[in-house]
Enzyme design. Structure first.
Site, PDB file in Angstrom:
ATOM      1  N   LYS A  88       0.990  -1.270  -0.327  1.00 36.53           N
ATOM      2  CA  LYS A  88      -0.032   0.164  -0.339  1.00 36.53           C
ATOM      3  C   LYS A  88       1.093   1.549   0.173  1.00 36.53           C
ATOM      4  O   LYS A  88       0.395   2.447  -0.377  1.00 36.53           O
ATOM      5  CB  LYS A  88      -1.273   0.636   1.082  1.00 36.53           C
ATOM      6  CG  LYS A  88      -2.446  -0.874   1.440  1.00 36.53           C
ATOM      7  CD  LYS A  88      -2.962  -0.783   2.346  1.00 36.53           C
ATOM      8  CE  LYS A  88      -3.667   0.465   1.896  1.00 36.53           C
ATOM      9  NZ  LYS A  88      -5.146   0.441   3.032  1.00 36.53           N
ATOM     10  N   LYS A  89       1.702   1.696   0.635  1.00 40.16           N
ATOM     11  CA  LYS A  89       2.992   2.849   0.850  1.00 40.16           C
ATOM     12  C   LYS A  89       3.112   2.617  -1.243  1.00 40.16           C
ATOM     13  O   LYS A  89       3.900   3.973  -1.476  1.00 40.16           O
ATOM     14  CB  LYS A  89       4.303   2.166   1.682  1.00 40.16           C
ATOM     15  CG  LYS A  89       3.302   1.948   3.092  1.00 40.16           C
ATOM     16  CD  LYS A  89       3.125   3.097   3.607  1.00 40.16           C
ATOM     17  CE  LYS A  89       2.863   3.056   4.921  1.00 40.16           C
ATOM     18  NZ  LYS A  89       1.656   2.093   5.267  1.00 40.16           N
ATOM     19  N   LEU A  90       2.884   1.591  -1.691  1.00 44.37           N
ATOM     20  CA  LEU A  90       3.807   2.160  -3.435  1.00 44.37           C
ATOM     21  C   LEU A  90       2.501   3.279  -3.579  1.00 44.37           C
ATOM     22  O   LEU A  90       3.126   3.757  -5.196  1.00 44.37           O
ATOM     23  CB  LEU A  90       4.085   0.930  -3.661  1.00 44.37           C
ATOM     24  CG  LEU A  90       4.981  -0.231  -3.438  1.00 44.37           C
ATOM     25  CD1 LEU A  90       5.094  -1.741  -4.352  1.00 44.37           C
ATOM     26  CD2 LEU A  90       6.200   0.220  -3.631  1.00 44.37           C
TER      27      LEU A  90
END
Length: 114
Positions: A89-91
């Site tokens: 999700k951090k991408l």
């Protein structure tokens, strides 16, 4: 925590934890919130009360028994899945572009550090 009435203690933690978690829908967005509930559910089903617990003092057959390897593997897999998905999700473009960090920095929790 020390292994006294292990399964009863795990269920006594598990039931109110999920009740309160499901009441507050805002906490669903936090990875660690439901991770605690999932780990408590798994620990209630697994035999983690065998080695080094207070129950082992009262029941010698549990004291000398080892926890099966698949129990460790299941707990490790659960933690890996949660943090792997959180890493994916951090991408997202918001995180990569820095938008999420800017809005996070304005949160009231970090105001003493500004």
């Amino acid at each position: 925590m020390l292994g006294c009435c292990y399964r009863l203690s795990a269920v006594a933690f598990l039931a109110p934890y999920w009740y309160v978690l499901l009441l507050d829908k805002a906490s669903w967005e936090q990875t660690h919130s439901y991770l605690y509930g999932l780990l408590a559910f798994q620990l209630a089903l697994l035999g983690a009360d065998r080695y080094g617990s207070i129950d082992g003092l009262f029941r010698p057959q549990k004291r000398n028994a080892h926890v099966p390897l698949w129990n460790y593997t299941l707990l490790r897999a659960q933690i890996f899945i949660v943090y792997f998905i959180a890493g994916l999700k951090k991408l997202d473009a918001d995180w990569v572009g820095g938008y999420s960090m800017g809005s996070l920095a304005r949160h009231w929790l970090f105001s003493p550090f500004q």
